[in-house]
Design an enzyme around this catalytic site. Structure first.
Site, mmCIF file in Angstrom:
data_model
loop_
_atom_site.group_PDB
_atom_site.id
_atom_site.type_symbol
_atom_site.label_atom_id
_atom_site.label_comp_id
_atom_site.label_asym_id
_atom_site.label_seq_id
_atom_site.Cartn_x
_atom_site.Cartn_y
_atom_site.Cartn_z
ATOM 1 N N ARG A 15 0.838 -1.217 0.000
ATOM 2 C CA ARG A 15 0.000 0.000 0.000
ATOM 3 C C ARG A 15 0.870 1.264 0.000
ATOM 4 N NH1 ARG A 15 -0.514 4.741 2.542
ATOM 5 N NH2 ARG A 15 0.000 3.742 4.507
ATOM 6 N N ASP A 16 1.503 1.583 1.130
ATOM 7 C CA ASP A 16 2.290 2.827 1.204
ATOM 8 C C ASP A 16 3.449 2.754 0.219
ATOM 9 O OD1 ASP A 16 3.571 5.183 2.019
ATOM 10 O OD2 ASP A 16 3.179 4.821 4.130
ATOM 11 N N HIS A 207 4.943 4.776 12.723
ATOM 12 C CA HIS A 207 5.023 4.679 11.246
ATOM 13 C C HIS A 207 6.043 5.727 10.807
ATOM 14 C CE1 HIS A 207 2.863 4.302 7.198
ATOM 15 N NE2 HIS A 207 3.504 5.459 7.049
ATOM 16 N N HIS A 209 8.714 7.286 8.100
ATOM 17 C CA HIS A 209 9.368 7.426 6.789
ATOM 18 C C HIS A 209 10.825 7.790 7.063
ATOM 19 C CE1 HIS A 209 5.955 7.028 3.958
ATOM 20 N NE2 HIS A 209 5.281 7.200 5.087
ATOM 21 N N CYS A 240 4.142 9.480 0.335
ATOM 22 C CA CYS A 240 2.758 9.917 0.180
ATOM 23 C C CYS A 240 2.697 10.894 -0.982
ATOM 24 C CB CYS A 240 2.268 10.571 1.474
ATOM 25 S SG CYS A 240 0.603 11.214 1.312
ATOM 26 N N ASN A 249 9.318 4.451 3.440
ATOM 27 C CA ASN A 249 9.180 4.055 4.850
ATOM 28 C C ASN A 249 10.451 3.344 5.287
ATOM 29 O OD1 ASN A 249 6.383 3.984 3.593
ATOM 30 N ND2 ASN A 249 5.880 3.769 5.737
HETATM 31 P P1 HMG Z 1 -13.065 14.251 -2.844
HETATM 32 O O1 HMG Z 1 -12.727 14.630 -4.253
HETATM 33 O O2 HMG Z 1 -13.321 15.349 -1.879
HETATM 34 O O3 HMG Z 1 -14.249 13.198 -2.765
HETATM 35 O O4 HMG Z 1 -11.899 13.335 -2.287
HETATM 36 P P2 HMG Z 1 -15.684 13.129 -3.377
HETATM 37 O O5 HMG Z 1 -16.552 12.452 -2.363
HETATM 38 O O6 HMG Z 1 -16.105 14.488 -3.890
HETATM 39 O O7 HMG Z 1 -15.487 12.141 -4.615
HETATM 40 C C1 HMG Z 1 -14.743 12.480 -5.762
HETATM 41 C C2 HMG Z 1 -14.719 11.271 -6.700
HETATM 42 O O8 HMG Z 1 -13.994 10.203 -6.095
HETATM 43 C C3 HMG Z 1 -16.110 10.716 -6.990
HETATM 44 O O9 HMG Z 1 -16.039 10.138 -8.284
HETATM 45 C C4 HMG Z 1 -16.249 9.607 -5.972
HETATM 46 O O10 HMG Z 1 -17.135 8.600 -6.371
HETATM 47 C C5 HMG Z 1 -14.843 9.055 -5.919
HETATM 48 P P3 HMG Z 1 -16.742 10.873 -9.535
HETATM 49 O O11 HMG Z 1 -18.169 11.022 -9.163
HETATM 50 O O12 HMG Z 1 -16.036 12.210 -9.661
HETATM 51 O O13 HMG Z 1 -16.461 9.929 -10.668
HETATM 52 N N1 HMG Z 1 -14.539 8.470 -4.618
HETATM 53 C C6 HMG Z 1 -14.072 7.225 -4.443
HETATM 54 N N2 HMG Z 1 -13.772 6.266 -5.312
HETATM 55 C C7 HMG Z 1 -13.318 5.089 -4.791
HETATM 56 N N3 HMG Z 1 -13.148 4.884 -3.472
HETATM 57 C C8 HMG Z 1 -13.433 5.843 -2.573
HETATM 58 C C9 HMG Z 1 -13.925 7.077 -3.063
HETATM 59 N N4 HMG Z 1 -14.297 8.207 -2.448
HETATM 60 C C10 HMG Z 1 -14.680 9.044 -3.397
HETATM 61 N N5 HMG Z 1 -13.266 5.628 -1.286
HETATM 62 C C11 HMG Z 1 -11.132 11.540 -0.922
HETATM 63 C C12 HMG Z 1 -11.924 12.838 -0.971
HETATM 64 C C13 HMG Z 1 -10.922 11.186 0.533
HETATM 65 C C14 HMG Z 1 -11.960 10.457 -1.623
HETATM 66 C C15 HMG Z 1 -9.794 11.759 -1.681
HETATM 67 O O14 HMG Z 1 -9.175 12.882 -1.124
HETATM 68 C C16 HMG Z 1 -8.873 10.581 -1.560
HETATM 69 O O15 HMG Z 1 -9.148 9.513 -2.108
HETATM 70 N N6 HMG Z 1 -7.760 10.754 -0.840
HETATM 71 C C17 HMG Z 1 -6.833 9.650 -0.587
HETATM 72 C C18 HMG Z 1 -5.445 10.175 -0.529
HETATM 73 C C19 HMG Z 1 -4.520 9.041 -0.252
HETATM 74 O O16 HMG Z 1 -4.787 7.877 -0.476
HETATM 75 N N7 HMG Z 1 -3.329 9.415 0.271
HETATM 76 C C20 HMG Z 1 -2.304 8.471 0.561
HETATM 77 C C21 HMG Z 1 -2.638 7.578 1.713
HETATM 78 S S1 HMG Z 1 -2.407 8.359 3.293
HETATM 79 C C22 HMG Z 1 -0.737 8.108 3.622
HETATM 80 O O17 HMG Z 1 0.009 7.644 2.791
HETATM 81 C C23 HMG Z 1 -0.258 8.443 4.998
HETATM 82 C C24 HMG Z 1 0.027 7.197 5.867
HETATM 83 O O18 HMG Z 1 0.954 6.329 5.236
HETATM 84 C C25 HMG Z 1 0.624 7.661 7.208
HETATM 85 C C26 HMG Z 1 1.760 8.655 6.968
HETATM 86 O O19 HMG Z 1 2.816 8.257 6.474
HETATM 87 O O20 HMG Z 1 1.503 9.826 7.234
HETATM 88 C C27 HMG Z 1 -1.260 6.417 6.171
HETATM 89 MG MG MG Z 2 3.089 6.588 5.196
#
Ligand code: HMG
Ligand code: MG
Length: 311
Positions: A15-16, A207, A209, A240, A249
């Site tokens: 994933r990450d 966690h 990095h 990210c 990481n």
């Molecule tokens: P948004 O644009 O505000 O959401 O994004 P929305 O509700 O307006 O939806 C926009 C579109 O996305 C729509 O599609 C939804 O259906 C679709 P459209 O109608 O335009 O065709 N959608 C989805 N599709 C599939 N699965 C879903 C989903 N939700 C909406 N769950 C949202 C808000 C949260 C969805 C967006 O900002 C997002 O997906 N963000 C994820 C970012 C991400 O994955 N970042 C990396 C992971 S976090 C990380 O790495 C940190 C961590 O490792 C810890 C650390 O190191 O800090 C965990």
């Molecule tokens: Mg991370």
């Protein structure tokens, strides 16, 4: 503080590790990576994310990956779920754990999940309730707990505040994340010890990095604070997409090498991890970021060459 006899490692490589890759990684390669990690003894595998494919295209194949990976008994398969749409996908795929991921700064929360911290908590509430109703474990994550690419320094109280809000949602575990790898050992101890005053320490994970090369030191500092759960990533993959400049990481191989040296059990087979790390790095066309992994792979190659020469 005496060190623990055993640590719990969540492998976040699929994933990450892969979410930040620009080149498409085929489902076959993701599945093989998961298979190798499971064969190496991984007990908690963070496989993928049910997030918007517009935001993170690399994770668009989440359902397919989950349909194809083995599910050994007792292994926790986890995924990221930022909202109810994500939870629906996760439940349909039959995962064991979902991760709701918040942030300690407003700026990062907006960039990563497009809403404020308060809005994210309200979005996570039904996700947590829905998962709990189905007996699915809920893990919370607090990004940018040691520094934010947009805000800079992050007050410890702000981290603790998000920990408390995630605790109120009934999280089974809360991960404190150094998203951009700027934390150093004494800072890590301060944050971990403050978090542990708000939430049971045995359910807090670290966690880290490794952007500034501090991750192994930060894991050791966390151990000294009584933390015994860590996220690690095979070959040190990761980053990210919404934290520019953040690199991988801490490498699973490096952490297992550390724990083996300390006599702390991980349940993981280092040889098999090294092999998995080298293979995914070869696929990605670059050298593994794991120092221990590269050293052990070179040692093995030298031993094979010496055996061939005498054969
Ligand atoms: P948004 O644009 O505000 O959401 O994004 P929305 O509700 O307006 O939806 C926009 C579109 O996305 C729509 O599609 C939804 O259906 C679709 P459209 O109608 O335009 O065709 N959608 C989805 N599709 C599939 N699965 C879903 C989903 N939700 C909406 N769950 C949202 C808000 C949260 C969805 C967006 O900002 C997002 O997906 N963000 C994820 C970012 C991400 O994955 N970042 C990396 C992971 S976090 C990380 O790495 C940190 C961590 O490792 C810890 C650390 O190191 O800090 C965990
Ligand atoms: Mg991370």
């Amino acid at each position: 503080m005496t060190l623990p006899q055993r640590v719990h490692i969540t492998e976040v490589g699929p994933r990450d590790g892969l979410q930040n890759e620009k080149q498409p990684v085929p489902v076959d390669v993701k599945v093989q990576l998961c298979e190798r990690l499971l064969a190496a003894g991984v007990g908690n595998l963070e496989t993928t994310s049910f997030v918007s494919p517009k935001w993170v295209p690399q994770m668009a194949d989440a359902a397919e990956v989950l349909a194809r990976i083995p599910r050994p008994k007792g292994v926790i398969v986890s995924v990221l779920t930022p909202n109810m749409k994500g939870l629906e996908g996760a439940l349909a795929a039959g995962v064991d754990e979902v991760v709701i991921f918040g942030a300690a700064t407003e700026a990062f929360s907006h960039r990563n999940i497009n809403c404020s911290i308060a809005e994210s908590i309200e979005r996570f509430r039904p996700v947590a309730e829905g998962a709990q109703a189905r007996g699915v474990r809920v893990r919370g994550a607090v990004s940018v707990a040691f520094g934010c690419p947009y805000q800079g320094e992050v007050p410890v109280e702000d981290v603790v505040d998000v920990v408390k809000r995630l605790a109120d949602l009934g999280c089974d575990e809360i991960g404190i994340a150094d998203t951009i790898g700027t934390g150093t050992a004494s800072h890590v101890r301060r944050v971990m010890e403050a978090a542990a005053r708000a939430y049971p320490i045995e359910r807090i994970s670290g966690h880290f990095h490794d952007t500034y090369g501090q991750a192994i030191a930060n894991i050791y500092a966390s151990l000294q604070s009584g933390i015994h759960r860590f996220d690690t990533s095979i070959a040190g993959l990761g980053g990210c997409p919404y934290a520019k400049g953040a690199t991988g990481n801490v490498a699973t191989e490096d952490v297992v090498f550390l724990m083996n040296g300390l006599g702390i059990e991980t349940g993981l087979d280092l040889d098999q991890l090294v092999d998995a790390g080298q293979r995914i790095s070869t696929f990605l066309g670059r050298k593994s970021m794991s120092r221990a992994g590269n050293a052990l792979a070179a040692k093995k190659a030298a031993a094979v060459a010496a055996a061939d020469a005498t054969a």
